[in-house]
Write a protein that holds these residues in place. Structure first.
Motif, mmCIF file in Angstrom:
data_model
loop_
_atom_site.group_PDB
_atom_site.id
_atom_site.type_symbol
_atom_site.label_atom_id
_atom_site.label_comp_id
_atom_site.label_asym_id
_atom_site.label_seq_id
_atom_site.Cartn_x
_atom_site.Cartn_y
_atom_site.Cartn_z
ATOM 1 N N GLY A 1 0.795 -1.226 0.000
ATOM 2 C CA GLY A 1 0.000 0.000 0.000
ATOM 3 C C GLY A 1 0.827 1.275 0.000
ATOM 4 N N VAL A 2 2.109 1.184 0.332
ATOM 5 C CA VAL A 2 2.908 2.414 0.493
ATOM 6 C C VAL A 2 3.088 3.157 -0.838
ATOM 7 N N THR A 3 3.396 2.419 -1.905
ATOM 8 C CA THR A 3 3.622 3.109 -3.194
ATOM 9 C C THR A 3 2.363 3.855 -3.638
ATOM 10 N N ASN A 4 1.204 3.220 -3.494
ATOM 11 C CA ASN A 4 -0.046 3.908 -3.862
ATOM 12 C C ASN A 4 -0.206 5.200 -3.079
ATOM 13 N N ARG A 5 0.089 5.123 -1.776
ATOM 14 C CA ARG A 5 -0.097 6.318 -0.945
ATOM 15 C C ARG A 5 0.887 7.419 -1.316
ATOM 16 N N LEU A 6 2.121 7.019 -1.639
ATOM 17 C CA LEU A 6 3.125 8.014 -2.053
ATOM 18 C C LEU A 6 2.663 8.744 -3.314
ATOM 19 N N ILE A 7 2.129 7.973 -4.243
ATOM 20 C CA ILE A 7 1.715 8.570 -5.522
ATOM 21 C C ILE A 7 0.485 9.465 -5.326
ATOM 22 N N ASP A 8 -0.446 8.997 -4.514
ATOM 23 C CA ASP A 8 -1.629 9.804 -4.194
ATOM 24 C C ASP A 8 -1.235 11.157 -3.623
ATOM 25 N N ALA A 9 -0.342 11.108 -2.649
ATOM 26 C CA ALA A 9 0.084 12.361 -1.995
ATOM 27 C C ALA A 9 0.804 13.263 -2.995
ATOM 28 N N ALA A 10 1.522 12.666 -3.952
ATOM 29 C CA ALA A 10 2.210 13.482 -4.961
ATOM 30 C C ALA A 10 1.191 14.251 -5.793
ATOM 31 N N HIS A 11 0.063 13.589 -6.108
ATOM 32 C CA HIS A 11 -0.957 14.288 -6.897
ATOM 33 C C HIS A 11 -1.628 15.397 -6.081
ATOM 34 N N HIS A 12 -1.778 15.162 -4.768
ATOM 35 C CA HIS A 12 -2.295 16.242 -3.919
ATOM 36 C C HIS A 12 -1.321 17.417 -3.926
ATOM 37 N N ALA A 13 -0.029 17.117 -3.798
ATOM 38 C CA ALA A 13 0.978 18.180 -3.772
ATOM 39 C C ALA A 13 0.945 18.971 -5.078
ATOM 40 N N LYS A 14 0.726 18.277 -6.166
ATOM 41 C CA LYS A 14 0.685 18.945 -7.472
ATOM 42 C C LYS A 14 -0.448 19.982 -7.520
ATOM 43 N N ARG A 15 -1.515 19.691 -6.762
ATOM 44 C CA ARG A 15 -2.624 20.649 -6.712
ATOM 45 C C ARG A 15 -2.357 21.747 -5.684
ATOM 46 N N GLY A 16 -1.172 21.774 -5.117
ATOM 47 C CA GLY A 16 -0.805 22.849 -4.182
ATOM 48 C C GLY A 16 -0.985 22.484 -2.714
ATOM 49 N N ASP A 17 -1.421 21.256 -2.455
ATOM 50 C CA ASP A 17 -1.663 20.823 -1.075
ATOM 51 C C ASP A 17 -0.315 20.545 -0.382
ATOM 52 N N ARG A 18 -0.002 21.327 0.650
ATOM 53 C CA ARG A 18 1.301 21.163 1.312
ATOM 54 C C ARG A 18 1.225 20.199 2.490
ATOM 55 N N GLU A 19 0.014 19.802 2.841
ATOM 56 C CA GLU A 19 -0.138 18.971 4.043
ATOM 57 C C GLU A 19 -0.054 17.475 3.749
ATOM 58 N N ALA A 20 -0.488 17.077 2.539
ATOM 59 C CA ALA A 20 -0.599 15.640 2.241
ATOM 60 C C ALA A 20 0.749 14.932 2.424
ATOM 61 N N GLY A 21 1.820 15.550 1.918
ATOM 62 C CA GLY A 21 3.155 14.955 2.028
ATOM 63 C C GLY A 21 3.576 14.834 3.483
ATOM 64 N N LYS A 22 3.265 15.887 4.269
ATOM 65 C CA LYS A 22 3.663 15.872 5.689
ATOM 66 C C LYS A 22 2.912 14.786 6.447
ATOM 67 N N ALA A 23 1.610 14.718 6.200
ATOM 68 C CA ALA A 23 0.804 13.723 6.911
ATOM 69 C C ALA A 23 1.302 12.316 6.566
ATOM 70 N N LEU A 24 1.606 12.108 5.282
ATOM 71 C CA LEU A 24 2.058 10.781 4.876
ATOM 72 C C LEU A 24 3.405 10.442 5.525
ATOM 73 N N ALA A 25 4.302 11.429 5.598
ATOM 74 C CA ALA A 25 5.605 11.169 6.221
ATOM 75 C C ALA A 25 5.412 10.675 7.651
ATOM 76 N N ASN A 26 4.464 11.278 8.359
ATOM 77 C CA ASN A 26 4.217 10.852 9.747
ATOM 78 C C ASN A 26 3.707 9.415 9.803
ATOM 79 N N THR A 27 2.772 9.106 8.896
ATOM 80 C CA THR A 27 2.245 7.731 8.878
ATOM 81 C C THR A 27 3.357 6.736 8.540
ATOM 82 N N LEU A 28 4.182 7.093 7.554
ATOM 83 C CA LEU A 28 5.238 6.149 7.131
ATOM 84 C C LEU A 28 6.285 5.972 8.218
ATOM 85 N N ARG A 29 6.603 7.085 8.904
ATOM 86 C CA ARG A 29 7.576 6.985 10.013
ATOM 87 C C ARG A 29 7.044 5.996 11.043
ATOM 88 N N LYS A 30 5.768 6.194 11.427
ATOM 89 C CA LYS A 30 5.167 5.353 12.453
ATOM 90 C C LYS A 30 5.171 3.879 12.011
#
Ligand code: ADP
Ligand code: ASP
Ligand code: MG
Length: 467
Positions: free
Chosen positions: A39-68
């Motif tokens: 599931g990690v690759t899908n989530r990384l790609i999803d967050a990348a598309h959010h970032a492309k739309r200007g969303d600065r939080e998606a990448g941060k939230a995902l980093a926290n989930t992945l760290r955990k």
């Protein structure tokens, strides 16, 4: 040995997989290739598309989930505090690289294929150090290695092609000394790098391909792909509950199945092993006592001819035609040079003898750009009604009936289409190559299951068939 996403999905799965490696390492030299945790690759790609739309939080939230997620697996697997600490630091480094990639994307609102590759590779890069530490904890010396150092590819981001010779050289010079010293290299699947060191990916599901690229480069005796099913089955078990494991299958048959959507193998997986004839095993990391499927040059023939079925969904049927194209010699050529320029893989082609209509199938992901490029290519012809339609049907699927022994066996096509007719499944298009190792046909997406069940029964694939 390659371990897929589910085989490294959490601490328990990683422990099971690491135990397989550690047991085998008593007898053999092993090189490990790992995917990202499932599931990690899908989530990384999803967050990348959010970032492309200007969303600065998606990448941060995902980093926290992945760290955990990775810290938790690490904590369960590695008791030694200093070993754990150094892996945690490595995880932090990779996550902060990820954070910069997401920030840059959000700032520019642009996601280039090169950036997307760098982002989607993070899952494998996070997983390898954890898996390697789990091995070391078991007393076998794991060593994480990023495949950027080993697999040299062209620069086609999102689906890069490996370059055989430079990969061979690098793999031997880096890996041979490690094996001699008793290490078990744990290599990131899915990724490579250009000769200049720019990260590339081999395409979704590409860790299988990494395993055979590296296995061939290193002259492995065997390659084992550990996954979450018992081997290659006669059909996708999610769609056909009676599907059985096939004991032995040929490269060609397995390649046809992979090409037509059997997700258990990336479509290119068998290419690197063909010249040397290295056997590839598909085995279940959740049931390592089972033998799995052996894929070899000869395979193992079975009486009836048909070995397995597969279906490929998420595809679209494109048709180019009109009465005006009869006798216009270059329509076919221009159609397929257009798809070639886009690197849109054509999965099936069918043309009626009246030449009224050429229809072919591409992945849904490529369908829109293909249609646009064709409308551009044939703009003049459309205006003058030489070509009167370029259309797309996205609600279809390809079903393929595969078996090397079908060659020269009369009646397979007849039985296939007869049983489909009896079930009321309508056939939209048909193709059989002259190799006769598969018959593929196009049906509406909602009749895929019925088509698979009917043909599976017709050819007795659910019964013990001596394979
Ligand atoms: P991994 O994460 O190990 O790479 P995948 O999810 O990519 O695993 O591939 C395994 C899945 O492929 C199985 O769970 C199964 O649902 C699917 N599959 C589709 N067709 C087949 C088939 N003919 N034989 C076995 N598995 C199949
Ligand atoms: N993690 C990659 C993907 O999900 C590669 C793989 O799993 O084979 O596509
Ligand atoms: Mg896979």
């Amino acid at each position: 040995m390659k371990f897929g996403g589910t085989s490294v999905g959490d601490a328990a799965c990683m422990r099971r997989s690491a135990t397989i490696v550690s047991n085998a390492s008593r007898e053999f030299s092993i090189v490990v290739v790992v995917s990202a945790m499932s599931g990690v690759t899908n989530r990384l790609i999803d967050a990348a598309h959010h970032a492309k739309r200007g969303d600065r939080e998606a990448g941060k939230a995902l980093a926290n989930t992945l760290r955990k997620q990775h810290f938790e697996a690490l904590a369960a697997l590695v008791l030694d505090e200093s070993a754990r600490f150094s892996v945690q630091q490595r995880i932090e480094e990779i996550l902060s690289e990820g954070a910069r990639l997401y920030e840059g994307t959000a700032l520019l609102r642009e996601l280039t294929p090169r950036t997307l590759d760098a982002i989607s590779s993070l899952g494998e890069r996070l997983c390898a150090p954890v898996f390697s530490a789990a091995l070391s904890q078991m007393g076998v010396a794991g060593l994480p290695i990023e495949a950027l150092e080993l697999i040299v590819t062209d620069s086609f981001h999102g689906g890069a092609e490996p370059q055989v010779e430079p990969t061979r050289q690098r793999a031997h010079s880096r890996i041979d000394p490690l094996l001699k010293a008793g290490h078990i290299p744990v290599i990131t699947g899915f990724i490579g790098a250009t000769a200049d060191g720019i990260l590339t990916t081999l395409g979704r599901g590409g860790s299988d391909y990494s395993a055979t690229i590296l296995g061939a480069a290193l002259d492995a005796d065997e390659i084992i792909i550990w996954t979450d099913v018992d081997g290659v089955l006669t059909a996708d078990p999610r769609l056909v509950s009676e599907a059985r494991t096939i004991a032995e299958i040929s490269y060609r048959e397995a390649a046809e199945l992979a090409y037509f959507g059997a997700r258990v193998l990336h479509p290119k997986t068998l290419r690197p092993v063909l010249p040397a004839g290295i056997p590839v095993w598909i085995r279940n990391s959740f049931a390592p006592e089972k033998l799995g499927t052996k894929i070899t040059a000869q395979g193992h023939s079975i009486g009836g001819g048909v070995k397995a079925l597969t279906a490929i969904r998420d595809v679209a049927l494109i048709s180019v035609g009109g009465p005006g194209i009869v006798g216009v010699p270059d329509v076919v050529g221009r159609t397929f040079s257009t798809t070639a320029q886009l690197r849109a893989e054509v999965l099936l082609i069918s043309q009626s003898s009246s030449q009224n209509d050429i229809c072919f199938i591409v992945a849904k992901a490529h369908s829109q750009v293909t249609i646009e490029a064709l409308r551009h290519e044939f703009a003049q012809d459309l205006a003058h009604q030489v070509v009167d339609h370029i259309t797309m049907d996205p609600n279809i699927a390809i079903v393929a009936v595969v078996g090397e022994n079908m060659r020269g066996t009369p009646g397979v096509a007849g039985r296939t289409f007869h049983c489909l007719g009896q079930q009321g499944v309508n056939i939209i298009a048909i193709a059989q190559g002259s190799s006769e190792t598969n018959i593929s046909f196009v049906v509406s997406d909602d009749s895929v299951k019925a088509a698979l069940l009917a043909t599976h029964r017709e050819f007795g694939l659910g019964r013990s068939n001596g394979s």
